[in-house]
Motif scaffolding. Structure first.
Motif, mmCIF file in Angstrom:
data_model
loop_
_atom_site.group_PDB
_atom_site.id
_atom_site.type_symbol
_atom_site.label_atom_id
_atom_site.label_comp_id
_atom_site.label_asym_id
_atom_site.label_seq_id
_atom_site.Cartn_x
_atom_site.Cartn_y
_atom_site.Cartn_z
ATOM 1 N N LEU A 16 0.485 -1.434 0.169
ATOM 2 C CA LEU A 16 0.075 -0.246 0.051
ATOM 3 C C LEU A 16 0.659 1.517 0.101
ATOM 4 C CD1 LEU A 16 -3.056 -1.459 3.044
ATOM 5 C CD2 LEU A 16 -2.459 -0.875 -0.271
ATOM 6 N N ARG A 17 2.221 0.862 0.243
ATOM 7 C CA ARG A 17 3.162 2.434 0.237
ATOM 8 C C ARG A 17 3.486 2.318 -1.469
ATOM 9 N NH1 ARG A 17 5.407 3.659 5.344
ATOM 10 N NH2 ARG A 17 3.454 2.313 6.881
ATOM 11 N N TYR A 18 3.295 1.752 -1.689
ATOM 12 C CA TYR A 18 3.602 1.985 -3.385
ATOM 13 C C TYR A 18 2.329 2.212 -4.370
ATOM 14 C CZ TYR A 18 7.412 -0.525 -1.533
ATOM 15 O OH TYR A 18 8.650 -0.414 -1.296
ATOM 16 N N VAL A 19 1.086 1.541 -4.102
ATOM 17 C CA VAL A 19 0.186 0.931 -5.274
ATOM 18 C C VAL A 19 -1.030 0.466 -4.346
ATOM 19 C CG1 VAL A 19 1.753 0.452 -6.904
ATOM 20 C CG2 VAL A 19 0.509 -1.856 -5.061
ATOM 21 N N LYS A 20 -2.216 1.292 -5.367
ATOM 22 C CA LYS A 20 -3.687 1.744 -4.798
ATOM 23 C C LYS A 20 -4.341 -0.126 -4.335
ATOM 24 C CE LYS A 20 -6.447 3.807 -6.245
ATOM 25 N NZ LYS A 20 -7.788 5.174 -7.689
ATOM 26 N N GLU A 21 -5.064 0.071 -3.017
ATOM 27 C CA GLU A 21 -5.288 -1.426 -3.117
ATOM 28 C C GLU A 21 -6.534 -2.567 -3.581
ATOM 29 O OE1 GLU A 21 -7.619 -2.859 1.478
ATOM 30 O OE2 GLU A 21 -7.665 -0.560 0.777
ATOM 31 N N GLY A 22 -6.803 -1.704 -5.102
ATOM 32 C CA GLY A 22 -7.118 -2.572 -5.486
ATOM 33 C C GLY A 22 -6.062 -4.194 -6.814
ATOM 34 N N PRO A 38 -0.085 26.043 9.076
ATOM 35 C CA PRO A 38 0.168 24.259 8.326
ATOM 36 C C PRO A 38 -1.672 24.158 7.687
ATOM 37 C CG PRO A 38 -1.210 25.151 10.971
ATOM 38 C CD PRO A 38 -0.548 25.891 10.427
ATOM 39 N N MET A 39 -1.404 23.288 6.747
ATOM 40 C CA MET A 39 -3.054 22.937 6.528
ATOM 41 C C MET A 39 -2.778 20.763 6.216
ATOM 42 S SD MET A 39 -1.701 24.235 2.669
ATOM 43 C CE MET A 39 -3.621 24.979 2.015
ATOM 44 N N LEU A 40 -4.124 20.841 5.643
ATOM 45 C CA LEU A 40 -3.968 19.329 5.793
ATOM 46 C C LEU A 40 -3.751 18.643 4.713
ATOM 47 C CD1 LEU A 40 -5.192 17.265 8.495
ATOM 48 C CD2 LEU A 40 -7.501 17.469 7.095
ATOM 49 N N ALA A 41 -3.393 18.066 4.781
ATOM 50 C CA ALA A 41 -2.971 16.918 3.199
ATOM 51 C C ALA A 41 -3.222 15.611 3.209
ATOM 52 C CB ALA A 41 -1.728 17.544 2.759
ATOM 53 N N ARG A 42 -3.563 15.080 2.011
ATOM 54 C CA ARG A 42 -3.542 13.782 1.638
ATOM 55 C C ARG A 42 -2.966 12.945 0.225
ATOM 56 N NH1 ARG A 42 -7.198 9.753 4.988
ATOM 57 N NH2 ARG A 42 -6.468 7.192 4.608
ATOM 58 N N MET A 43 -2.442 12.111 0.119
ATOM 59 C CA MET A 43 -1.589 11.978 -1.645
ATOM 60 C C MET A 43 -2.860 11.446 -2.478
ATOM 61 S SD MET A 43 1.149 13.481 -1.362
ATOM 62 C CE MET A 43 1.900 12.556 -3.251
ATOM 63 N N VAL A 44 -3.247 11.820 -3.214
ATOM 64 C CA VAL A 44 -4.449 10.950 -4.003
ATOM 65 C C VAL A 44 -3.531 10.074 -5.584
ATOM 66 C CG1 VAL A 44 -5.952 11.405 -6.306
ATOM 67 C CG2 VAL A 44 -5.469 12.955 -4.141
ATOM 68 N N LEU A 45 -3.801 8.987 -5.677
ATOM 69 C CA LEU A 45 -2.979 8.450 -6.458
ATOM 70 C C LEU A 45 -3.943 8.101 -7.790
ATOM 71 C CD1 LEU A 45 -1.438 4.980 -4.304
ATOM 72 C CD2 LEU A 45 -0.474 8.037 -5.089
ATOM 73 N N ASN A 46 -3.375 8.386 -8.672
ATOM 74 C CA ASN A 46 -4.363 7.229 -9.591
ATOM 75 C C ASN A 46 -4.078 5.734 -10.123
ATOM 76 O OD1 ASN A 46 -5.438 9.628 -10.706
ATOM 77 N ND2 ASN A 46 -3.300 10.118 -12.194
ATOM 78 N N CYS A 47 -2.269 5.918 -9.842
ATOM 79 C CA CYS A 47 -1.866 3.297 -9.765
ATOM 80 C C CYS A 47 -1.244 3.683 -8.888
ATOM 81 C CB CYS A 47 -1.314 4.197 -11.415
ATOM 82 S SG CYS A 47 -0.690 1.840 -11.664
ATOM 83 N N CYS A 48 0.076 4.623 -9.213
ATOM 84 C CA CYS A 48 1.114 3.749 -7.668
ATOM 85 C C CYS A 48 1.579 5.581 -7.160
ATOM 86 C CB CYS A 48 1.570 2.950 -8.365
ATOM 87 S SG CYS A 48 2.379 3.385 -9.989
ATOM 88 N N SER A 55 -2.502 7.780 14.820
ATOM 89 C CA SER A 55 -1.103 6.895 14.098
ATOM 90 C C SER A 55 -1.094 6.958 12.557
ATOM 91 C CB SER A 55 -1.415 5.411 14.277
ATOM 92 O OG SER A 55 -0.983 5.111 15.809
ATOM 93 N N GLU A 56 -0.503 7.327 11.774
ATOM 94 C CA GLU A 56 -1.124 6.925 10.209
ATOM 95 C C GLU A 56 -1.616 5.744 9.683
ATOM 96 O OE1 GLU A 56 1.789 4.609 6.779
ATOM 97 O OE2 GLU A 56 2.789 7.152 7.761
ATOM 98 N N PRO A 57 -2.361 5.689 8.928
ATOM 99 C CA PRO A 57 -3.924 4.477 8.385
ATOM 100 C C PRO A 57 -2.594 3.808 7.735
ATOM 101 C CG PRO A 57 -4.051 7.067 7.529
ATOM 102 C CD PRO A 57 -3.490 7.327 8.681
ATOM 103 N N LYS A 58 -4.063 2.455 7.752
ATOM 104 C CA LYS A 58 -3.474 1.661 6.984
ATOM 105 C C LYS A 58 -3.214 1.560 5.558
ATOM 106 C CE LYS A 58 -5.394 -2.088 5.972
ATOM 107 N NZ LYS A 58 -6.914 -3.358 5.086
ATOM 108 N N GLN A 59 -3.899 2.986 5.115
ATOM 109 C CA GLN A 59 -4.260 2.985 4.017
ATOM 110 C C GLN A 59 -3.629 4.737 3.511
ATOM 111 O OE1 GLN A 59 -3.543 3.809 0.443
ATOM 112 N NE2 GLN A 59 -4.711 2.117 0.116
ATOM 113 N N PRO A 60 -2.813 5.492 3.814
ATOM 114 C CA PRO A 60 -2.338 6.438 3.604
ATOM 115 C C PRO A 60 -2.891 6.950 2.361
ATOM 116 C CG PRO A 60 -0.543 5.202 3.238
ATOM 117 C CD PRO A 60 -1.215 3.744 3.063
ATOM 118 N N TYR A 61 -3.445 6.834 1.059
ATOM 119 C CA TYR A 61 -3.408 7.403 -0.310
ATOM 120 C C TYR A 61 -5.205 7.627 -0.253
ATOM 121 C CZ TYR A 61 1.438 6.589 -0.645
ATOM 122 O OH TYR A 61 3.283 6.067 -0.128
ATOM 123 N N GLU A 62 -5.172 8.259 -1.074
ATOM 124 C CA GLU A 62 -6.909 8.244 -1.689
ATOM 125 C C GLU A 62 -7.144 8.072 -2.667
ATOM 126 O OE1 GLU A 62 -9.224 11.966 -0.919
ATOM 127 O OE2 GLU A 62 -8.848 12.056 1.528
#
Length: 253
Positions: free
Chosen positions: A27-33, A179-189, A246-253
């Motif tokens: 999950l650090r590299y690609v989407k869960e699907g 400060p801002m709130l942010a999260r990384m969004v992945l298309n694939c990886c 804590s950091e969630p299991k799925q860190p990306y949206e």
């Protein structure tokens, strides 16, 4: 590197892929699907490696050391250089084991505030039918940063007004050090990851260092800013409360 050595590296690589997939490191590299595809790819590598090793080690698969094949000119079947030495395969092939060791021994951190600061916020787009469904019942309602930003900017907060929402992300430095709130969004990886950023307004300030994961509870704010990196619109949330998590299991949206 001979064929047997290549098979061993392939076996380790396939095993590393399966291990990373079954332990959620992937999950650090690609989407869960993509989990089923990674498991299948790892299994195929392991099967191919095992078959190659079996073929190389089975009795009769290699000629005896004393036997040499000769051609019609009296030369044996081994290649020699001008000094009478047999040719050697390049040892650089062993470098292929480095990414395997990386997968087996190292758990990389998820993309965080540094990556968010280097890339502009995702340019949110309106829904195809410009009709945003109401939020689920209950307050505060958990909602993704991308969904919140889209509703806040393109729906003028109509589905957010009167509701309390809960956003989860990491703290990233914003313009003027806010400060801002942010999260990384992945298309694939992770290679194509882009941040979605939400500004934090209101009387309650989030006092946490960069890369700290937090849950923020608040209400819609009509304030809209600009990301200095790419001038994309940035929605704001009026913060009522927040807590470090804590950091969630799925860190990306």
């Amino acid at each position: 590197m001979n064929r047997l050595s290549q098979a061993v590296v392939m076996l380790l690589f396939g095993g590393a892929i399966v291990k990373a997939t079954l332990t959620d490191i992937f999950l650090r590299y690609v989407k869960e699907g993509l989990r089923p595809f990674l498991i299948a790819a790892g299994a195929l590598l392991i099967a191919a490696a095992v078959m190659t090793i079996w073929y190389e080690l089975r009795p009769g698969s290699r000629p005896d050391a004393g036997e040499h094949e000769h051609d019609g000119h009296g030369h044996d079947g081994h290649e020699h250089d001008g000094h009478g030495h047999g040719s050697h395969e390049p040892r650089v092939g062993w470098l292929l084991i480095l990414p395997v060791l990386g997968l087996l021994l190292v758990t990389p951190p998820a993309l965080g505030s540094y990556s968010a600061g280097q890339a502009g916020s995702v340019a949110v787009a309106p829904a195809d039918d410009a009709n945003y469904p109401p939020l689920p019942a209950g307050d505060p309602v958990p909602i993704g940063l991308l969904d919140y930003a889209t509703r806040a900017i393109f729906d003028d907060g109509k589905t957010l007004t009167g509701r309390t929402v809960q956003l989860t992300g990491f703290v990233a430095p914003g313009p003027d050090g806010e400060p801002m709130l942010a999260r990384m969004v992945l298309n694939c990886c992770a290679a194509d990851g882009r941040p979605i950023k939400v500004g934090l307004a209101g009387d309650t300030s989030v006092n946490a260092p960069a890369d700290t994961w937090v849950q923020v509870v608040g209400v819609y704010s009509d304030r809209v800013g600009k990301d200095p990196v790419n001038q994309a619109d940035v929605a704001y949330l009026a913060v009522q409360s927040w807590q470090q998590i804590s950091e969630p299991k799925q860190p990306y949206e």
